[in-house]
Each structure stands twice: as C-alpha cells, then as structure tokens.
Motif scaffolding. Structure first.
Motif, PDB file in Angstrom:
ATOM      1  N   LEU A  15       3.123   9.145   8.126  1.00 41.94           N
ATOM      2  CA  LEU A  15       3.954  10.267   7.706  1.00 41.94           C
ATOM      3  C   LEU A  15       3.498  10.739   6.331  1.00 41.94           C
ATOM      4  O   LEU A  15       3.474   9.951   5.375  1.00 41.94           O
ATOM      5  N   PRO A  16       3.118  11.995   6.174  1.00 40.21           N
ATOM      6  CA  PRO A  16       2.690  12.487   4.851  1.00 40.21           C
ATOM      7  C   PRO A  16       3.803  12.350   3.815  1.00 40.21           C
ATOM      8  O   PRO A  16       4.986  12.427   4.147  1.00 40.21           O
ATOM      9  N   ARG A  17       3.400  12.164   2.594  1.00 43.32           N
ATOM     10  CA  ARG A  17       4.366  11.971   1.509  1.00 43.32           C
ATOM     11  C   ARG A  17       5.311  13.166   1.384  1.00 43.32           C
ATOM     12  O   ARG A  17       6.525  12.983   1.188  1.00 43.32           O
ATOM     13  N   GLU A  18       4.785  14.365   1.521  1.00 42.71           N
ATOM     14  CA  GLU A  18       5.616  15.558   1.361  1.00 42.71           C
ATOM     15  C   GLU A  18       6.732  15.601   2.402  1.00 42.71           C
ATOM     16  O   GLU A  18       7.869  15.976   2.092  1.00 42.71           O
ATOM     17  N   ILE A  19       6.414  15.207   3.631  1.00 45.74           N
ATOM     18  CA  ILE A  19       7.429  15.205   4.696  1.00 45.74           C
ATOM     19  C   ILE A  19       8.469  14.124   4.421  1.00 45.74           C
ATOM     20  O   ILE A  19       9.674  14.331   4.585  1.00 45.74           O
ATOM     21  N   GLY A  20       8.014  12.954   3.973  1.00 44.87           N
ATOM     22  CA  GLY A  20       8.951  11.872   3.689  1.00 44.87           C
ATOM     23  C   GLY A  20       9.945  12.245   2.607  1.00 44.87           C
ATOM     24  O   GLY A  20      11.141  11.971   2.719  1.00 44.87           O
ATOM     25  N   ILE A  21       9.468  12.875   1.535  1.00 41.83           N
ATOM     26  CA  ILE A  21      10.361  13.283   0.443  1.00 41.83           C
ATOM     27  C   ILE A  21      11.339  14.346   0.932  1.00 41.83           C
ATOM     28  O   ILE A  21      12.535  14.318   0.595  1.00 41.83           O
ATOM     29  N   ALA A  22      10.843  15.285   1.749  1.00 46.33           N
ATOM     30  CA  ALA A  22      11.731  16.327   2.268  1.00 46.33           C
ATOM     31  C   ALA A  22      12.832  15.726   3.127  1.00 46.33           C
ATOM     32  O   ALA A  22      14.002  16.132   3.038  1.00 46.33           O
ATOM     33  N   LEU A  23      12.500  14.754   3.957  1.00 46.16           N
ATOM     34  CA  LEU A  23      13.506  14.118   4.812  1.00 46.16           C
ATOM     35  C   LEU A  23      14.476  13.260   4.011  1.00 46.16           C
ATOM     36  O   LEU A  23      15.556  12.928   4.495  1.00 46.16           O
ATOM     37  N   ARG A  24      14.083  12.859   2.814  1.00 46.59           N
ATOM     38  CA  ARG A  24      14.982  12.110   1.941  1.00 46.59           C
ATOM     39  C   ARG A  24      15.824  13.038   1.065  1.00 46.59           C
ATOM     40  O   ARG A  24      16.417  12.596   0.071  1.00 46.59           O
ATOM     41  N   GLY A  25      15.871  14.280   1.398  1.00 47.56           N
ATOM     42  CA  GLY A  25      16.676  15.230   0.641  1.00 47.56           C
ATOM     43  C   GLY A  25      16.015  15.713  -0.618  1.00 47.56           C
ATOM     44  O   GLY A  25      16.694  16.167  -1.550  1.00 47.56           O
ATOM     45  N   GLY A  26      14.705  15.623  -0.687  1.00 49.25           N
ATOM     46  CA  GLY A  26      13.972  16.091  -1.854  1.00 49.25           C
ATOM     47  C   GLY A  26      13.835  15.052  -2.945  1.00 49.25           C
ATOM     48  O   GLY A  26      13.262  15.347  -4.003  1.00 49.25           O
ATOM     49  N   SER A  27      14.352  13.854  -2.738  1.00 51.63           N
ATOM     50  CA  SER A  27      14.273  12.783  -3.739  1.00 51.63           C
ATOM     51  C   SER A  27      13.385  11.652  -3.231  1.00 51.63           C
ATOM     52  O   SER A  27      13.427  11.314  -2.038  1.00 51.63           O
ATOM     53  N   VAL A  28      12.595  11.082  -4.128  1.00 51.94           N
ATOM     54  CA  VAL A  28      11.777   9.923  -3.757  1.00 51.94           C
ATOM     55  C   VAL A  28      12.664   8.728  -3.488  1.00 51.94           C
ATOM     56  O   VAL A  28      12.443   7.955  -2.545  1.00 51.94           O
ATOM     57  N   PHE A  29      13.710   8.568  -4.299  1.00 54.37           N
ATOM     58  CA  PHE A  29      14.614   7.422  -4.170  1.00 54.37           C
ATOM     59  C   PHE A  29      16.039   7.913  -3.944  1.00 54.37           C
ATOM     60  O   PHE A  29      16.444   8.939  -4.511  1.00 54.37           O
ATOM     61  N   ASP A  30      16.771   7.174  -3.149  1.00 54.70           N
ATOM     62  CA  ASP A  30      18.193   7.457  -2.996  1.00 54.70           C
ATOM     63  C   ASP A  30      18.884   7.091  -4.310  1.00 54.70           C
ATOM     64  O   ASP A  30      18.791   5.940  -4.753  1.00 54.70           O
ATOM     65  N   PRO A  31      19.545   8.042  -4.978  1.00 51.58           N
ATOM     66  CA  PRO A  31      20.178   7.733  -6.276  1.00 51.58           C
ATOM     67  C   PRO A  31      21.114   6.531  -6.212  1.00 51.58           C
ATOM     68  O   PRO A  31      21.202   5.752  -7.165  1.00 51.58           O
ATOM     69  N   ALA A  32      21.792   6.364  -5.082  1.00 49.71           N
ATOM     70  CA  ALA A  32      22.724   5.229  -4.968  1.00 49.71           C
ATOM     71  C   ALA A  32      21.982   3.901  -4.976  1.00 49.71           C
ATOM     72  O   ALA A  32      22.506   2.881  -5.454  1.00 49.71           O
ATOM     73  N   SER A  33      20.741   3.890  -4.473  1.00 49.19           N
ATOM     74  CA  SER A  33      19.986   2.634  -4.415  1.00 49.19           C
ATOM     75  C   SER A  33      19.533   2.166  -5.791  1.00 49.19           C
ATOM     76  O   SER A  33      19.181   0.992  -5.961  1.00 49.19           O
ATOM     77  N   LEU A  34      19.511   3.083  -6.760  1.00 49.24           N
ATOM     78  CA  LEU A  34      19.073   2.718  -8.111  1.00 49.24           C
ATOM     79  C   LEU A  34      20.208   2.203  -8.978  1.00 49.24           C
ATOM     80  O   LEU A  34      19.996   1.827 -10.124  1.00 49.24           O
ATOM     81  N   ARG A  35      21.425   2.205  -8.431  1.00 49.97           N
ATOM     82  CA  ARG A  35      22.582   1.662  -9.161  1.00 49.97           C
ATOM     83  C   ARG A  35      22.938   0.292  -8.583  1.00 49.97           C
ATOM     84  O   ARG A  35      22.972   0.127  -7.356  1.00 49.97           O
ATOM     85  N   PRO A  81       0.797  -1.236   0.000  1.00 46.68           N
ATOM     86  CA  PRO A  81       0.000   0.000   0.000  1.00 46.68           C
ATOM     87  C   PRO A  81       0.824   1.278   0.000  1.00 46.68           C
ATOM     88  O   PRO A  81       0.260   2.358  -0.158  1.00 46.68           O
ATOM     89  N   PHE A  82       2.155   1.162   0.175  1.00 44.50           N
ATOM     90  CA  PHE A  82       2.984   2.366   0.277  1.00 44.50           C
ATOM     91  C   PHE A  82       4.103   2.323  -0.760  1.00 44.50           C
ATOM     92  O   PHE A  82       5.229   1.888  -0.454  1.00 44.50           O
ATOM     93  N   PRO A  83       3.826   2.747  -1.996  1.00 46.41           N
ATOM     94  CA  PRO A  83       4.874   2.756  -3.027  1.00 46.41           C
ATOM     95  C   PRO A  83       6.078   3.573  -2.588  1.00 46.41           C
ATOM     96  O   PRO A  83       5.932   4.677  -2.039  1.00 46.41           O
ATOM     97  N   ALA A  84       7.262   3.029  -2.817  1.00 44.91           N
ATOM     98  CA  ALA A  84       8.523   3.675  -2.468  1.00 44.91           C
ATOM     99  C   ALA A  84       8.631   3.944  -0.975  1.00 44.91           C
ATOM    100  O   ALA A  84       9.488   4.720  -0.538  1.00 44.91           O
ATOM    101  N   GLY A  85       7.777   3.303  -0.166  1.00 43.04           N
ATOM    102  CA  GLY A  85       7.836   3.513   1.276  1.00 43.04           C
ATOM    103  C   GLY A  85       7.300   4.861   1.712  1.00 43.04           C
ATOM    104  O   GLY A  85       7.585   5.300   2.835  1.00 43.04           O
ATOM    105  N   LEU A  86       6.511   5.516   0.867  1.00 46.07           N
ATOM    106  CA  LEU A  86       5.964   6.834   1.185  1.00 46.07           C
ATOM    107  C   LEU A  86       4.476   6.733   1.485  1.00 46.07           C
ATOM    108  O   LEU A  86       3.768   5.880   0.946  1.00 46.07           O
ATOM    109  N   GLY A  87       4.002   7.659   2.360  1.00 42.76           N
ATOM    110  CA  GLY A  87       2.605   7.664   2.734  1.00 42.76           C
ATOM    111  C   GLY A  87       1.757   8.460   1.765  1.00 42.76           C
ATOM    112  O   GLY A  87       2.205   8.871   0.685  1.00 42.76           O
TER     113      GLY A  87
END
Length: 747
Positions: free
Chosen positions: A201-221, A122-128
């Motif tokens: 946790l609202p999606r907007e707060i989660g993205i902000a705490l992740r540095g403004g990115s939905v995904f950590d760029p390193a995790s996609l490599r 129910p939580f794509p990318a771990g976001l609410g």
C-alpha cells in the motif's frame, strides 16, 4: 555545512552527557570503548539500537518512526518536518532520543542511525513506500471510486503492515479485465506490485485512509489507569488473608510430598497425574498447584533427588520453614517469587512442537521474568498508597503503551499472570500493592516482615467445639494450640475460620504421639470457648481405653500384653503368619520385621496397638518424611535487575574515551612500537622516548594492554620512568612491558 557524524556529535558532548548515555545504554560500556569513534560505531549497531528502544514509550517511538519516514537515516531533516508528521510538539521525546544517542544534530539537521530502520522494522509507523506515480493525484476522489470490497483491502493494509501476500499480483491486468479487488486496485494504481505474490500500500494512500494523519492522536496519549481508592489497612488485611491460605496450601503440599514424593518426568517436570491428585487433595485448581510447586522449588524447599528414579522431595529447609513464624514464612515465598526466573503461567500450554508444557520443566524457564515482574509491581507502586487498579486489562494497556517493544509475545499475558500470582501470594490486594510489598521492593526486608505482622490477624488462643464433633478456629491459632489441634483433629475446611473434624482415627493418632486421654480432655476443657459436648469426652475415653493395651517394641520388634487372650487372638490372625510373630513368653511376641510395619498391619486387622519406648511410655514412631540436603543459594540482589555501573566506573570509561580522542587528535611524529617476543631490548626505544618526554615535560601517547588483555590508548604526562614502570601525573602506573607503542604529542 554538512551535518556532523554521530562520533563528532558525541565528541562535542559534555562528560555528564556521555556518562548519562553509558548509564542508559549499558551495553556500550563493555568492553570500554577506546574513543568516540568506537562508541558511536557500537551505538549504531542494530542490536544496540533495538535494546535502547525497549523501554521507550509509544509517543517517543512515534517520533523515531517519523524521523525514519522523513529519511533522517540518510540525510538531515528538520524537527519542524518531524513534528508535522507526528501532529504535536516533540521537544520532550526528542530530548530523550538525543540522550540515548538515537538522534543527534541540531533541530534543523536531525539524524538517526541507519540501523534504526533494521531495528524498528522496514515500515515506519506501519506505512509503505511513497509512490511517485500518485503525485498530483486527487487521492480522495480516487478512493471514492473504489467498491466496498476494495476499500476493505485498503483499510486492512492501512492499519499496518502495508504489505500483503496474494496470488492475484502475478500479472498486470487492465482495469476492465480485473476479476477481484486486488487486481482492480493494482490497475488503479492504489496498490503497488512488489513481486508475483506481494503487494504494498503506498504511503500516500495509507495516510489518506488514516484521516490525513500518520498517527492516531489518541494512540500518542497514555491510556488512563482508573483506580479504586482504599485504605492501606484494608489492602493489607485482604492480602494477608490470601497469604495465609497460600501458606497453608504450601504446608499441605510439603507434608504430602514428604510422605509420597512425586516422580520427576523423564523430560523433567511434574506429571499430569500427580498434578491432578494434588489439586484434588488440596481442593484447588491446577494453576494454583503449579504456582505452589514452582515457588516451593524456587525457594529451595523442594528439589529433584537426582536419583536413579528421581523424585520431587522436600529439603532440610522445609523443617525450619515450617517452624518459622507466619510472616517469616511469607517473606521466604515472596522473595522466591520475585526472583523466580520462570513463568508458571506457561504450564498447561503448548510448546513449539505442540507438546504440553509441564510444571517444573525447563520449558517454563525465562531469565527475564524477574525483571518483568518487578516492572509491573513498580507500576503499581507508583499509585497512591491504598489505591488499586480497577481492571487488569487497563493495566495491561497502560504498560503496553509505556514500553510496547518490551516483553515479546508474552508481554500482556505476563502482566495478567503477575497480577494473579501476586494476589494469590498476598503481595497484591484489591488491585494494589500492600505495605509489606512496597517495603520488599525497596529492599527493606525487616520492614516488610513487620508490615506483614501488622496485617496478619492476631492469633487466637481458643476454639469452638461443636456437638457434631467439629471444632471451629475463629482465626489463626497460636502456634502451640495449632500443633495440638493438628495432632488430634483433621482439617475439614479452611479459610479465615478453620473447621476441624475429630474422629476415632484422629484421637488414636494423638494417643500414638504420647498424649494421654487426660491431656486431651484438659486441652478441650481449657481451650474451648463453648461447653465440651459429652460425645467428645466419651469418644476420647473409649479410644483411650482400647489404645495401648497391646504394645510393641524393637527387638527387631516385639509385642507385649498382659491379656493372654488378646495375644492368642493376635496369633490366630493372618498378621502372625505374614510377619512371623512368635511367642517367647505368655505375654510377649516378637517379629523379625520392623515395628512400624507390624503395628500398621495390626491396625489394618482391627487391633489398636501402640509403640513404647525404653521407659515403657507411648512414643510416636511415624516417619517425619523424606528430606534432601538443601542447596546453597546465591547472594540476593534486587530481583531481576542487572548490576548497574557505579559513578566511579562511568567516570573511568568517560576518561578512557576522552584519552583515546586526545590520542587520535594530538599524536605527532614517529611512533615507537615494541616488537613481539619480549626481552630487555624490546623496551629500550620506548624507554628512551618516555625519558625524553619526562625531561621535556611533554605528553606522550601510549598504546597499552591491561592485565585482562584489553588494548587501549592513553595520553599520559610522565612523572618518572624507572624500575620497569612509567608513573604519570594521573597517579596511574603503567608497566613498560605492557606498553605496545608510544609517540610524542603536541603541546
């Protein structure tokens, strides 16, 4: 223009694209779908979507998560919006998702199955969920006002999942009265209250705490997989040494269980006492004993006797396996391990009821274990020949990135177990695959045997006899010499060089098998590369001088001796009373007990009797061990790999789907239906319509039930009708009694 449905999209795809979909998602082909509507419906079920995602890598799954974040399961979204969420180009993963029908539509109107959210969570990318109340809020400023304890709560939820259970969400409390971090965050609007015990946790707060990115760029490599370069020959010889040690331990276990089979637990499996005993006898740990036992049973060398008091007993295959060349014996156990539908590494752990898991028990059964094992080995096979991974943990990380949804909770442990077991069996050396293993994975069994023969050290034809009555074998001995050394000496230590110990007992054992003192003296004089010490010659002569003076035979059993005083000494011992020895001649005693038991008792009393055959020569009457009939094994196939669809099968399914589409789109006019119950009159209307279509050379839509009871729809151009059969221009024959309905179609 509204976005097309999945069925519409599949209907427009080429036959090659449909064939690729069926090969990739094999669950869609059983039973064959009647048309694209059925195919699309089946492809959109949560179970099918989950299976299709099992071998997708982290980057591709991130794209699918981004599509769900953008709402592609409810309305079309543009690929540019998805790429912005991902933070990089998505062309390649998007093409893969389209190929698997997990995404469809043009780049400006992408859709995903609604069930994808059920399959992926129910939580794509771990976001609410998004919070409308945060619109226009300076989130960075709001986060700057929170304390360290509040930030710790937010950071934990930002890593996912975004929900938490707490009793502090029971009521709305103003900020000035908030007593703890959760209440203060709820009051600030930085957490959402879902119910009395759940916050999100609202999606907007989660993205902000992740540095403004939905995904950590390193995790996609994909993580790098550091390797050590080695010569292939070095890897092969290292692994061959481990294989020889494993084979020696397997032989020792089989011989021990031949003499004293361990009992089968009431709940199934091997008991702790027997496990510890064998580990002590073989001088290995319990993990190695578990692997030895599991592979022996998996290879059919040991089986459950299934008696009133069941035991683990070697089968008749054991004797032929022991007599086989080393490389062939390795092939047997390597193949058994690749096909083993069990996880030996689970032994010693705890089950769901917190009970210990025993080796050889049903708790170790995992039908998908061969598939996981093969996947790990194929990852090593992709490395250059001779290369080995530097660290198993690095391999774990790489495989987890390549298929994070595959393997369940034991995914990472299975990699570690496979690497350890493969190294113990000699399939893996120095972190890389051997030449023999590469051939085995390619189903080239003769090539694998030849590669193992090349890797094994060459058998030696000599030993080194030491003054302390030890004999050193500087390598694997020739088969004949190894048998002689096993008969006359006990193994004291093993490895690349085996050390034997010669004792009075071992010499007497050799004499019991029919060997003479002269033959033993000649063995050491011709096969020892060092001078034979005088102490060994004296030992052999001394044991031989006493050995066989007292001889026994079956009468039920008898004892004879030319020395009347020795017979008198025997008659005066407790053995005579216990075994009912009776003198029938000055040099002959008889007993009602079996000869083997009488001789064992005499030896225990300090005598040195020998058994003799009908010709008077010394014979070996020691039992060879119990054996069970070997069970027939099923035909081999690629380890753990399910049977795939052939090109012919895929072509027929695609044609079947296209025919169903054509039937749905082109059927016109009245449909003739065959009534239930059968009878000659039932097919008269159908026969008339088919005859009309044959004369007018028109296509006809038919409903048809095949011999397996599977209903389908076809569009057929009749060639002739007669003899109870419709023949079409597609060279197919349709029995009229299996045609359930028919209708003419437009030209």
């Amino acid at each position: 223009m509204p976005a097309p449905s999945l069925a519409d999209w599949l209907r427009q795809e080429s036959d090659d694209a449909l064939a690729a979909l069926l090969r990739t998602r094999r669950d869609l082909s059983t039973p064959p779908p009647s048309d694209t509507i059925v195919l699309a419906t089946r492809a959109g079920t949560p179970g099918s979507v989950a299976r299709a995602c099992e071998d997708l890598d982290t980057f591709t799954l991130a794209v699918l998560d981004a599509l769900l974040l953008a709402g592609a399961d409810t309305e079309p979204v543009a690929s540019a919006e998805v790429a912005k969420l991902v933070g990089k180009k998505i062309g390649e993963p998007l093409a893969l998702l389209r190929k698997r029908a997990l995404v469809w539509g043009e780049d400006d109107a992408l859709r995903v199955p609604p069930s994808a959210r059920d399959a992926l969570g129910p939580f794509p990318a771990g976001l609410g969920s998004s919070s409308p109340s945060l619109a226009g809020t300076d989130i960075e400023a709001a986060l700057a006002e929170v304390g360290e304890d509040e930030r710790a709560v937010l950071t934990t939820l930002a890593a996912g999942p975004p929900i938490g259970r707490t009793r502090d969400a029971a009521a709305d409390i103003p900020l000035e009265r908030a007593q703890n971090p959760v209440q203060r965050l709820l009051a600030r609007g930085l957490l959402l209250r879902r119910d009395d015990q759940t916050v999100e946790l609202p999606r907007e707060i989660g993205i902000a705490l992740r540095g403004g990115s939905v995904f950590d760029p390193a995790s996609l490599r994909e993580p790098e997989l550091p390797t050590h370069p080695h010569q292939s020959s070095t890897v092969d010889t290292t692994a061959a040494g481990e294989a020889m040690e494993f084979l020696r331990q397997t032989e020792s276990m089989l011989r021990a269980w031949s003499e004293t089979p361990p009992p089968v637990l009431k709940s199934g499996g091997l008991g702790v006492r027997e496990l510890k005993k064998l580990a002590k006898d073989l001088d290995v740990d319990e993990t190695r004993v578990t692997l030895l036992a599991e592979i022996a049973v998996g290879a059919g060398l040991v089986a459950d006797s299934e008696a009133t008091a069941p035991e683990w007993v070697p089968t008749t295959l054991t004797d032929s396996w022991l007599a086989s060349p080393t490389a062939q014996r390795w092939m047997t156990i390597a193949q058994a391990w690749l096909e083993l539908p069990r996880l030996p590494g689970l032994a010693g752990g705890r089950d769901a009821k917190d009970k210990p898991i025993a080796p050889l028990s049903e708790d170790l059964r995992r039908p998908l274990a061969p598939t996981s094992r093969r996947r790990i080995l194929l990852a090593l096979a992709a490395l250059p020949e001779g290369a080995g991974v530097k660290s198993t943990d690095e391999l774990v990380a790489a495989l987890a990135w390549r298929a994070p949804r595959r393997g369940g909770r034991l995914r990472d442990e299975t990699v570690r177990w496979t690497m350890a077991e493969g190294a113990a069996l000699g399939l893996i050396g120095l972190g890389g695959l051997t030449t023999a293993t590469r051939a085995l994975l390619a189903e080239d069994r003769p090539g694998a045997v030849e590669a193992m023969i090349d890797a094994l050290p060459r058998p030696v034809d000599h030993v080194l006899v030491q003054a302390d009555l030890t004999v050193v074998a500087p390598g694997p001995l020739e088969a004949g010499l190894a048998a002689e050394m096993t008969a006359v000496a006990d193994i004291e230590s093993s490895g690349h060089a085996t050390v034997y110990r010669i004792t009075e007992t071992s010499v007497r054992r050799a004499l019991d098998t029919g060997r003479t003192a002269g033959e033993l003296q000649q063995l050491f004089s011709t096969k020892s590369a060092t001078p034979v010490p005088q102490s060994l010659s004296y030992l052999i002569d001394d044991v031989a001088r006493r050995h066989g003076r007292l001889r026994g035979g079956a009468a039920e059993s008898f004892l004879r001796c030319d020395d009347a005083s020795l017979l008198a000494e025997v008659m005066g011992s407790p053995v005579a009373t216990e075994y009912g020895l009776r003198m029938i001649a000055p040099t002959v005693l008889i007993s009602a007990y079996p000869l083997a038991e009488v001789l064992d008792a005499l030896r225990a009393a300090g005598f040195a009797p020998a058994a003799e055959g009908p010709d008077g020569r010394v014979m070996d009457i020691r039992p060879s061990g119990r054996r069970l009939p070997a069970k027939a094994r099923s035909a081999r196939r690629a380890p753990g790999e399910p049977a795939g669809l052939t090109d012919d099968q895929v072509g027929k399914i695609v044609a079947h789907v296209r025919a169903g589409d054509a039937a749905s789109a082109r059927r016109r006019g009245e449909t003739v239906r065959a009534p239930q119950g059968g009878g000659s009159g039932d097919t008269s209307a159908t026969l008339a319509l088919l005859s009309q279509a044959t004369i007018e050379r028109r296509e006809v839509w038919i409903g048809f039930v095949d011999s397996r009871g599977t209903a389908s729809q076809r569009v057929v151009r009749p060639l002739r009708v007669g003899g109870g059969v419709l023949e079409g221009t597609d060279n197919e024959r349709y029995p009229l009694h299996r045609i359930t309905s028919a209708a003419l179609v437009e030209d």
